[in-house]
Scaffold this motif. Sequence first.
Motif, PDB file in Angstrom:
ATOM      1  N   THR A 124       6.731  -2.474   0.133  1.00 34.75           N
ATOM      2  CA  THR A 124       6.216  -1.320  -0.072  1.00 34.75           C
ATOM      3  C   THR A 124       4.838  -1.143  -0.464  1.00 34.75           C
ATOM      4  OG1 THR A 124       8.376  -0.168   0.400  1.00 34.75           O
ATOM      5  CG2 THR A 124       6.381   1.352  -0.450  1.00 34.75           C
ATOM      6  N   GLY A 125       4.569  -1.704  -1.757  1.00 38.43           N
ATOM      7  CA  GLY A 125       3.528  -1.701  -2.614  1.00 38.43           C
ATOM      8  C   GLY A 125       2.222  -2.363  -1.855  1.00 38.43           C
ATOM      9  N   PRO A 126       2.642  -3.936  -1.489  1.00 42.91           N
ATOM     10  CA  PRO A 126       1.533  -4.330  -0.789  1.00 42.91           C
ATOM     11  C   PRO A 126       1.065  -3.839   0.633  1.00 42.91           C
ATOM     12  CG  PRO A 126       2.918  -6.065  -1.456  1.00 42.91           C
ATOM     13  CD  PRO A 126       3.520  -4.880  -1.790  1.00 42.91           C
TER      14      PRO A 126
ATOM     15  N   LEU B 184       1.110  -0.416   1.117  1.00 37.20           N
ATOM     16  CA  LEU B 184       0.200   0.795   0.853  1.00 37.20           C
ATOM     17  C   LEU B 184      -1.064   0.421   0.357  1.00 37.20           C
ATOM     18  CD1 LEU B 184       2.757   2.813  -0.944  1.00 37.20           C
ATOM     19  CD2 LEU B 184       1.935   3.283   1.262  1.00 37.20           C
ATOM     20  N   LEU B 185      -1.175  -0.739  -0.409  1.00 38.05           N
ATOM     21  CA  LEU B 185      -2.361  -1.147  -1.120  1.00 38.05           C
ATOM     22  C   LEU B 185      -3.388  -1.711   0.041  1.00 38.05           C
ATOM     23  CD1 LEU B 185      -3.993  -1.850  -3.563  1.00 38.05           C
ATOM     24  CD2 LEU B 185      -3.043  -4.141  -3.530  1.00 38.05           C
ATOM     25  N   GLY B 186      -2.503  -2.343   1.413  1.00 41.45           N
ATOM     26  CA  GLY B 186      -3.419  -2.766   2.519  1.00 41.45           C
ATOM     27  C   GLY B 186      -3.998  -1.581   3.231  1.00 41.45           C
TER      28      GLY B 186
ATOM     29  N   LEU C 273      -4.853   1.311   2.025  1.00 37.87           N
ATOM     30  CA  LEU C 273      -5.655   1.886   1.422  1.00 37.87           C
ATOM     31  C   LEU C 273      -7.210   1.071   1.445  1.00 37.87           C
ATOM     32  CD1 LEU C 273      -3.693   3.377  -1.853  1.00 37.87           C
ATOM     33  CD2 LEU C 273      -4.885   4.718  -0.016  1.00 37.87           C
ATOM     34  N   CYS C 274      -7.020  -0.131   1.373  1.00 37.79           N
ATOM     35  CA  CYS C 274      -8.090  -1.062   1.344  1.00 37.79           C
ATOM     36  C   CYS C 274      -8.729  -1.000   2.779  1.00 37.79           C
ATOM     37  CB  CYS C 274      -7.753  -2.457   0.966  1.00 37.79           C
ATOM     38  SG  CYS C 274      -7.370  -2.867  -0.735  1.00 37.79           S
TER      39      CYS C 274
ATOM     40  N   LYS D 289      -8.609   1.836   4.625  1.00 34.25           N
ATOM     41  CA  LYS D 289      -9.550   3.032   4.922  1.00 34.25           C
ATOM     42  C   LYS D 289     -10.669   2.897   4.168  1.00 34.25           C
ATOM     43  CE  LYS D 289      -8.778   7.813   3.914  1.00 34.25           C
ATOM     44  NZ  LYS D 289      -7.629   8.898   3.520  1.00 34.25           N
TER      45      LYS D 289
ATOM     46  N   SER E 111     -12.438   0.036   3.299  1.00 30.15           N
ATOM     47  CA  SER E 111     -13.629  -0.676   3.958  1.00 30.15           C
ATOM     48  C   SER E 111     -13.905   0.096   5.459  1.00 30.15           C
ATOM     49  CB  SER E 111     -12.846  -2.055   4.659  1.00 30.15           C
ATOM     50  OG  SER E 111     -11.860  -1.705   5.431  1.00 30.15           O
TER      51      SER E 111
END
Length: 78
Positions: A31-33, A35-37, A39-40, A42, A44
């Motif tokens: 889940t963490g990676p 969500l981080l992907g 956000l990154c 968005k 970029s």
Amino acid sequence: MQSDSTNIPQKETFNVSQAIIPTEMLVSLATGPLLLGILCGKASIELLQALGEASEEVFRGDRLPAIEFPDRAQKQTE
């Protein structure tokens, strides 16, 4: 007297819930990676969009200085 249950073959049962790593743990770790992907991605996209708008402004000439041409300067002094 013999029991009839001795002649019945035993079925092998597999316990699916005894996995090496539980599925719930894999989902929580992923889940963490994920969500981080998102956000990154968005961020970029917003950065690329801002760069595109800035390059449009440069090519349109809004931010370029006004250049005085020699013939225009001579007409104004006459």
